[in-house]
Design a protein around this motif. Structure first.
Motif, PDB file in Angstrom:
ATOM      1  N   ALA A   1     -18.536 -25.103 -23.901  1.00 24.78           N
ATOM      2  CA  ALA A   1     -17.399 -24.188 -23.795  1.00 24.78           C
ATOM      3  C   ALA A   1     -17.835 -22.759 -24.107  1.00 24.78           C
ATOM      4  O   ALA A   1     -17.394 -21.807 -23.463  1.00 24.78           O
ATOM      5  N   ALA A   2     -18.720 -22.608 -25.095  1.00 30.37           N
ATOM      6  CA  ALA A   2     -19.241 -21.281 -25.428  1.00 30.37           C
ATOM      7  C   ALA A   2     -20.042 -20.713 -24.263  1.00 30.37           C
ATOM      8  O   ALA A   2     -19.956 -19.518 -23.963  1.00 30.37           O
ATOM      9  N   ASN A   3     -20.794 -21.552 -23.603  1.00 31.87           N
ATOM     10  CA  ASN A   3     -21.570 -21.103 -22.453  1.00 31.87           C
ATOM     11  C   ASN A   3     -20.649 -20.650 -21.322  1.00 31.87           C
ATOM     12  O   ASN A   3     -20.947 -19.675 -20.624  1.00 31.87           O
TER      13      ASN A   3
ATOM     14  N   PHE B   1     -27.088 -19.418 -21.065  1.00 32.31           N
ATOM     15  CA  PHE B   1     -27.065 -18.011 -20.667  1.00 32.31           C
ATOM     16  C   PHE B   1     -27.670 -17.097 -21.728  1.00 32.31           C
ATOM     17  O   PHE B   1     -28.394 -16.160 -21.395  1.00 32.31           O
ATOM     18  N   ALA B   2     -27.381 -17.348 -22.990  1.00 30.57           N
ATOM     19  CA  ALA B   2     -27.890 -16.464 -24.045  1.00 30.57           C
ATOM     20  C   ALA B   2     -29.419 -16.461 -24.059  1.00 30.57           C
ATOM     21  O   ALA B   2     -30.045 -15.399 -24.112  1.00 30.57           O
ATOM     22  N   ALA B   3     -30.014 -17.631 -23.996  1.00 27.91           N
ATOM     23  CA  ALA B   3     -31.480 -17.719 -23.999  1.00 27.91           C
ATOM     24  C   ALA B   3     -32.063 -17.059 -22.754  1.00 27.91           C
ATOM     25  O   ALA B   3     -33.082 -16.361 -22.829  1.00 27.91           O
ATOM     26  N   ALA B   4     -31.423 -17.274 -21.615  1.00 25.41           N
ATOM     27  CA  ALA B   4     -31.914 -16.675 -20.374  1.00 25.41           C
ATOM     28  C   ALA B   4     -31.813 -15.154 -20.411  1.00 25.41           C
ATOM     29  O   ALA B   4     -32.718 -14.453 -19.941  1.00 25.41           O
ATOM     30  N   LEU B   5     -30.736 -14.630 -20.982  1.00 21.77           N
ATOM     31  CA  LEU B   5     -30.580 -13.180 -21.089  1.00 21.77           C
ATOM     32  C   LEU B   5     -31.636 -12.584 -22.010  1.00 21.77           C
ATOM     33  O   LEU B   5     -32.237 -11.546 -21.686  1.00 21.77           O
ATOM     34  N   LEU B   6     -31.872 -13.225 -23.139  1.00 20.24           N
ATOM     35  CA  LEU B   6     -32.889 -12.723 -24.066  1.00 20.24           C
ATOM     36  C   LEU B   6     -34.276 -12.756 -23.431  1.00 20.24           C
ATOM     37  O   LEU B   6     -35.053 -11.806 -23.550  1.00 20.24           O
ATOM     38  N   ARG B   7     -34.579 -13.825 -22.752  1.00 24.46           N
ATOM     39  CA  ARG B   7     -35.897 -13.946 -22.104  1.00 24.46           C
ATOM     40  C   ARG B   7     -36.052 -12.919 -20.988  1.00 24.46           C
ATOM     41  O   ARG B   7     -37.104 -12.302 -20.848  1.00 24.46           O
ATOM     42  N   ALA B   8     -34.998 -12.732 -20.197  1.00 21.90           N
ATOM     43  CA  ALA B   8     -35.067 -11.755 -19.107  1.00 21.90           C
ATOM     44  C   ALA B   8     -35.207 -10.338 -19.651  1.00 21.90           C
ATOM     45  O   ALA B   8     -35.950  -9.517 -19.099  1.00 21.90           O
TER      46      ALA B   8
END
Length: 186
Positions: free
Chosen positions: A79-81, A151-158
């Motif tokens: 739900a957070a995602n 999404f959070a991990a992907a944003l940080l990595r990007a």
């Protein structure tokens, strides 16, 4: 949600971000605007939106739930995602939605800036500045359609890739040489 100001990171910029967040957090006009994003969760402050987007305060890592400010109920990570996905869609055209996503990612940005700071001439402070601006651009341009989770991990990595690695990547370009050019004397 007040961010702790780490020792080695750009304190003046973090302090300004924190002051900006405190001003935005309960402002009625901003909250009316945020209700138009269609997040699907009730909230009375932007801190609650950040908590709904997966900010964990006091929940052990890997527990599969997220906890928000004191008194807030826990919700599943899926739900957070979804809340974060909707925020990213709104952030394409709305600076406030982008600022909420940035607030959600700020602890990760600080941690990654500290890690990269040992490799930078200006230390963690310069690494934080670079990473923050790169993360902002990633938030505004993130291709939500190509991702369905984390999404959070992907944003940080990007953001990390854009700030520190993209410029140093070598692009191999093959240039074909015409055979008759080999016969020319130098």
């Amino acid at each position: 949600m007040t961010s702790r100001l780490p020792f080695l990171v750009n304190r003046p910029l973090l302090a300004r971000l924190d002051r900006e967040w405190q001003v935005l957090n309960h402002r009625p006009a901003v909250l009316r605007r945020a209700r138009g994003w269609g997040l699907g969760v009730p909230f009375v402050s932007l801190d609650e939106v950040v908590a709904a987007a997966g900010y964990r305060s006091g929940t052990p890592a890997g527990s599969g739930t997220t906890a928000g400010p004191a008194g807030a109920t826990e919700q599943p990570a899926a739900a957070a995602n979804e809340v974060l996905r909707r925020l990213l869609l709104a952030a394409r055209t709305d600076d406030v939605a982008g600022r909420v996503v940035l607030q959600r990612l700020l602890p990760g940005v600080i941690a990654r800036a500290r890690r990269w700071g040992v490799h930078r001439v200006g230390g963690s402070s310069d690494a934080f500045d670079e990473l923050l601006s790169a993360t902002w651009m990633v938030i505004r341009e993130f291709p939500v359609e190509r991702r369905s989770h984390c999404f959070a991990a992907a944003l940080l990595r990007a953001g990390e890739y854009r700030a520190f690695e993209q410029a140093s990547r070598r692009l191999l370009v093959l240039e074909l040489t015409e055979p008759h050019l080999f016969d020319l004397s130098a």
